[in-house]
Design a protein around this motif. Structure first.
Motif, PDB file in Angstrom:
ATOM      1  N   LYS A  36     -12.953  -5.591  -6.618  1.00 44.25           N
ATOM      2  CA  LYS A  36     -14.274  -4.949  -6.745  1.00 44.25           C
ATOM      3  C   LYS A  36     -14.755  -4.423  -5.393  1.00 44.25           C
ATOM      4  O   LYS A  36     -15.786  -3.780  -5.299  1.00 44.25           O
ATOM      5  N   ASP A  37     -13.994  -4.724  -4.357  1.00 47.95           N
ATOM      6  CA  ASP A  37     -14.303  -4.351  -2.979  1.00 47.95           C
ATOM      7  C   ASP A  37     -14.413  -2.824  -2.848  1.00 47.95           C
ATOM      8  O   ASP A  37     -13.456  -2.097  -3.112  1.00 47.95           O
ATOM      9  N   LYS A  38     -15.604  -2.364  -2.439  1.00 46.22           N
ATOM     10  CA  LYS A  38     -15.830  -0.920  -2.337  1.00 46.22           C
ATOM     11  C   LYS A  38     -14.962  -0.265  -1.250  1.00 46.22           C
ATOM     12  O   LYS A  38     -14.808   0.953  -1.216  1.00 46.22           O
ATOM     13  N   GLU A  43      -8.367   4.793  -6.436  1.00 44.13           N
ATOM     14  CA  GLU A  43      -6.999   5.292  -6.355  1.00 44.13           C
ATOM     15  C   GLU A  43      -6.511   5.023  -4.941  1.00 44.13           C
ATOM     16  O   GLU A  43      -6.418   5.910  -4.118  1.00 44.13           O
ATOM     17  N   GLN A  44      -6.246   3.754  -4.658  1.00 42.57           N
ATOM     18  CA  GLN A  44      -5.886   3.341  -3.307  1.00 42.57           C
ATOM     19  C   GLN A  44      -4.426   3.638  -3.007  1.00 42.57           C
ATOM     20  O   GLN A  44      -4.083   4.095  -1.922  1.00 42.57           O
ATOM     21  N   VAL A  45      -3.551   3.340  -3.965  1.00 43.38           N
ATOM     22  CA  VAL A  45      -2.114   3.561  -3.745  1.00 43.38           C
ATOM     23  C   VAL A  45      -1.467   4.184  -4.978  1.00 43.38           C
ATOM     24  O   VAL A  45      -1.940   4.001  -6.094  1.00 43.38           O
ATOM     25  N   LYS A  75      -2.888   6.925   5.398  1.00 37.72           N
ATOM     26  CA  LYS A  75      -3.217   7.853   4.309  1.00 37.72           C
ATOM     27  C   LYS A  75      -2.196   8.984   4.226  1.00 37.72           C
ATOM     28  O   LYS A  75      -1.894   9.634   5.224  1.00 37.72           O
ATOM     29  N   GLY A  76      -1.691   9.192   3.021  1.00 36.35           N
ATOM     30  CA  GLY A  76      -0.731  10.275   2.787  1.00 36.35           C
ATOM     31  C   GLY A  76       0.708   9.878   3.066  1.00 36.35           C
ATOM     32  O   GLY A  76       1.629  10.598   2.688  1.00 36.35           O
ATOM     33  N   ASN A  77       0.886   8.722   3.718  1.00 39.53           N
ATOM     34  CA  ASN A  77       2.262   8.303   4.031  1.00 39.53           C
ATOM     35  C   ASN A  77       2.874   7.506   2.887  1.00 39.53           C
ATOM     36  O   ASN A  77       2.173   6.914   2.077  1.00 39.53           O
ATOM     37  N   GLN A  78       4.198   7.486   2.897  1.00 36.60           N
ATOM     38  CA  GLN A  78       4.915   6.762   1.846  1.00 36.60           C
ATOM     39  C   GLN A  78       5.969   5.852   2.470  1.00 36.60           C
ATOM     40  O   GLN A  78       6.687   6.267   3.380  1.00 36.60           O
ATOM     41  N   VAL A  79       5.994   4.602   2.005  1.00 34.27           N
ATOM     42  CA  VAL A  79       6.999   3.645   2.485  1.00 34.27           C
ATOM     43  C   VAL A  79       7.561   2.895   1.280  1.00 34.27           C
ATOM     44  O   VAL A  79       7.074   3.056   0.165  1.00 34.27           O
ATOM     45  N   THR A  80       8.577   2.101   1.517  1.00 30.28           N
ATOM     46  CA  THR A  80       9.125   1.305   0.408  1.00 30.28           C
ATOM     47  C   THR A  80       8.798  -0.170   0.612  1.00 30.28           C
ATOM     48  O   THR A  80       8.626  -0.637   1.731  1.00 30.28           O
ATOM     49  N   ILE A  81       8.696  -0.867  -0.522  1.00 31.23           N
ATOM     50  CA  ILE A  81       8.514  -2.323  -0.489  1.00 31.23           C
ATOM     51  C   ILE A  81       9.676  -2.937  -1.235  1.00 31.23           C
ATOM     52  O   ILE A  81       9.993  -2.513  -2.344  1.00 31.23           O
ATOM     53  N   LYS A  82      10.304  -3.925  -0.617  1.00 27.48           N
ATOM     54  CA  LYS A  82      11.387  -4.637  -1.283  1.00 27.48           C
ATOM     55  C   LYS A  82      10.917  -6.049  -1.609  1.00 27.48           C
ATOM     56  O   LYS A  82       9.953  -6.538  -1.011  1.00 27.48           O
ATOM     57  N   PRO A  83      11.599  -6.702  -2.540  1.00 27.23           N
ATOM     58  CA  PRO A  83      11.247  -8.087  -2.832  1.00 27.23           C
ATOM     59  C   PRO A  83      11.242  -8.890  -1.526  1.00 27.23           C
ATOM     60  O   PRO A  83      12.134  -8.719  -0.691  1.00 27.23           O
ATOM     61  N   GLY A  84      10.245  -9.742  -1.365  1.00 24.62           N
ATOM     62  CA  GLY A  84      10.126 -10.504  -0.122  1.00 24.62           C
ATOM     63  C   GLY A  84       9.058  -9.927   0.782  1.00 24.62           C
ATOM     64  O   GLY A  84       8.432 -10.655   1.546  1.00 24.62           O
ATOM     65  N   GLN A  85       8.856  -8.612   0.679  1.00 25.16           N
ATOM     66  CA  GLN A  85       7.790  -8.018   1.466  1.00 25.16           C
ATOM     67  C   GLN A  85       6.479  -8.128   0.706  1.00 25.16           C
ATOM     68  O   GLN A  85       6.461  -8.346  -0.505  1.00 25.16           O
ATOM     69  N   ARG A  86       5.385  -7.976   1.455  1.00 33.08           N
ATOM     70  CA  ARG A  86       4.091  -8.156   0.824  1.00 33.08           C
ATOM     71  C   ARG A  86       3.240  -6.903   1.015  1.00 33.08           C
ATOM     72  O   ARG A  86       3.160  -6.339   2.094  1.00 33.08           O
ATOM     73  N   LEU A  87       2.652  -6.480  -0.101  1.00 31.82           N
ATOM     74  CA  LEU A  87       1.754  -5.325  -0.077  1.00 31.82           C
ATOM     75  C   LEU A  87       0.317  -5.828  -0.034  1.00 31.82           C
ATOM     76  O   LEU A  87      -0.070  -6.664  -0.847  1.00 31.82           O
ATOM     77  N   TYR A  88      -0.458  -5.366   0.951  1.00 34.80           N
ATOM     78  CA  TYR A  88      -1.892  -5.680   0.984  1.00 34.80           C
ATOM     79  C   TYR A  88      -2.624  -4.415   0.582  1.00 34.80           C
ATOM     80  O   TYR A  88      -2.521  -3.381   1.256  1.00 34.80           O
ATOM     81  N   MET A  89      -3.371  -4.511  -0.538  1.00 35.18           N
ATOM     82  CA  MET A  89      -3.978  -3.305  -1.110  1.00 35.18           C
ATOM     83  C   MET A  89      -4.882  -2.590  -0.105  1.00 35.18           C
ATOM     84  O   MET A  89      -4.784  -1.390   0.070  1.00 35.18           O
ATOM     85  N   VAL A  90      -5.763  -3.355   0.556  1.00 31.02           N
ATOM     86  CA  VAL A  90      -6.621  -2.728   1.557  1.00 31.02           C
ATOM     87  C   VAL A  90      -7.064  -3.762   2.598  1.00 31.02           C
ATOM     88  O   VAL A  90      -7.261  -4.933   2.265  1.00 31.02           O
ATOM     89  N   ASN A  91      -7.146  -3.322   3.856  1.00 23.62           N
ATOM     90  CA  ASN A  91      -7.678  -4.166   4.940  1.00 23.62           C
ATOM     91  C   ASN A  91      -7.043  -5.558   4.996  1.00 23.62           C
ATOM     92  O   ASN A  91      -7.743  -6.548   5.202  1.00 23.62           O
TER      93      ASN A  91
END
Length: 340
Positions: A36-38, A43-45, A75-91
């Motif tokens: 709910k964090d503004k 459309e973050q990712v 912003k605008g960049n693209q990377v890959t995430i593999k199992p074991g890595q962690r995605l932080y949605m924002v901040n």
DNA sequence: GTTCTAGAAC
DNA sequence: GTTCTAGAAC
């Protein structure tokens, strides 16, 4: 093919989000993530899973930083995430990990290699590649009955995971059994809970989350969706062919832009409440041609903020504008306009 | 989006 | 008493 799951890694405990192979999915603040964090954009990712090779590509759409481990995507960049890595949605908050698994959630260990949980055998027709129907091939009988309910709850060893309900269209549109027409740009399915004798949804293969995400270069696609909708109407061989309307809900509940093609009889047991009625008979229903015109004129589509209030309006007959006190009375009244 | 149900409306 | 709606839960 393995199934890709995005698993929330803090104590929010929301259900994992399933990503379909090579299908772009937009995530951010919203019900699927419970964020709910503004600071987090709706459309973050944009995520796209490669289930064969076992990674997800992530593109940051929002302004505030999305991280993969300690690295900001940008912003605008693209990377890959593999199992074991962690995605932080924002901040550096709202952590997710990636899981690729053969089975959809099994409490029992998959190590036994049990194939017992393969519940449904695919129909043979599905095996021989694409079935591409002309709209004229579709049957004209309306099938409104929702799938049999009251199925016993799935046993602990084979729960089926279909993601958040708001993602249901993305699942349905991929299901060959639901598709009544498809081409290289769009697919048509019958609405699972039709609000009239004929009620189809035209969906683009491209992942467009909502009307708000439409851009000027989508005009072509929207016009194509409208043409396909027209074809669906034309192939309807009902002896008492009803009038049809084509349009979008101002604030749809389901993700993924979808064009409603709906007959104006509104003769359906699935039409049950005021929200259903008003979503098709007030300005909450935005005509397809108006959406296209707005996009051409303004370069974007905006809906009135008060659109949701339209759903609370009194029940008014769409033919004669007479107000009706209840849904059952409205349904009785609609019969007086029916030719059959 | 649907289902379920408390309680308002009749 | 029954019918129907509207809000919570999913």
């Amino acid at each position: 093919m393995p199934v890709c799951l995005l698993v929330r890694d803090d104590d929010s405990h929301h259900k994992p989000i399933q990503l379909h192979h090579q299908q772009a999915v937009t995530l951010g603040r919203g019900p699927e993530t419970t964020i709910k964090d503004k600071k987090c954009s709706r459309e973050q990712v944009e995520l796209r899973a490669d289930c064969n090779r076992g990674f997800i590509s992530v593109k940051q759409l929002g302004t505030n930083p999305t991280n993969v481990d300690n690295v900001v995507v940008g912003k605008g960049n693209q990377v890959t995430i593999k199992p074991g890595q962690r995605l932080y949605m924002v901040n550096q908050m709202y952590p997710y990990t990636v899981k690729f698994t053969e089975e959809t959630f099994t409490a029992r260990s998959a190590a036994e290699g049990s194939k017992a949980s393969k519940r449904s055998h695919r129909m043979s027709a599905e095996g021989n590649g694409e079935k591409t129907k002309s709209p004229a091939d579709t049957t004209s009988t309306s099938d409104c009955s929702p799938p049999a309910k009251k199925t016993p709850p799935p046993g602990p060893d084979k729960p089926e995971f279909n993601g958040h309900w708001s993602q249901g269209l993305k699942v349905s549109m991929q299901d060959p059994k639901m598709q009544v027409y498809k081409d290289d740009r769009v697919v048509v399915i019958k609405d699972k809970y039709p609000k009239a004798r004929y009620h189809w949804l035209v969906l683009p293969w491209d992942s467009i989350s909502s009307l708000k995400a439409l851009r000027p270069d989508h005009v072509d696609l929207l016009e194509h969706m409208q043409r396909v909708g027209d074809q669906m109407v034309q192939q309807c061989r009902d002896a008492h062919k009803p009038h049809f309307r084509m349009g979008y809900h101002a604030i749809p509940s389901m993700s993924h832009v979808h064009l409603h093609v709906i007959s104006q009889d509104f003769d359906s047991p699935c039409l049950k409440n005021k929200k259903h009625w008003n979503s098709f008979t007030t300005d909450y229903f935005v005509e397809s041609q108006d959406v296209v015109a707005m996009l051409e004129r303004d370069g974007q589509v905006t809906v009135k903020e008060a659109a949701s209030e339209l759903l609370k309006l009194p029940l008014r007959c769409h033919e004669c504008r007479k107000e009706q006190p209840t849904i059952p009375k409205l349904k009785e009244h609609l019969k007086t306009h029916q030719s059959v």
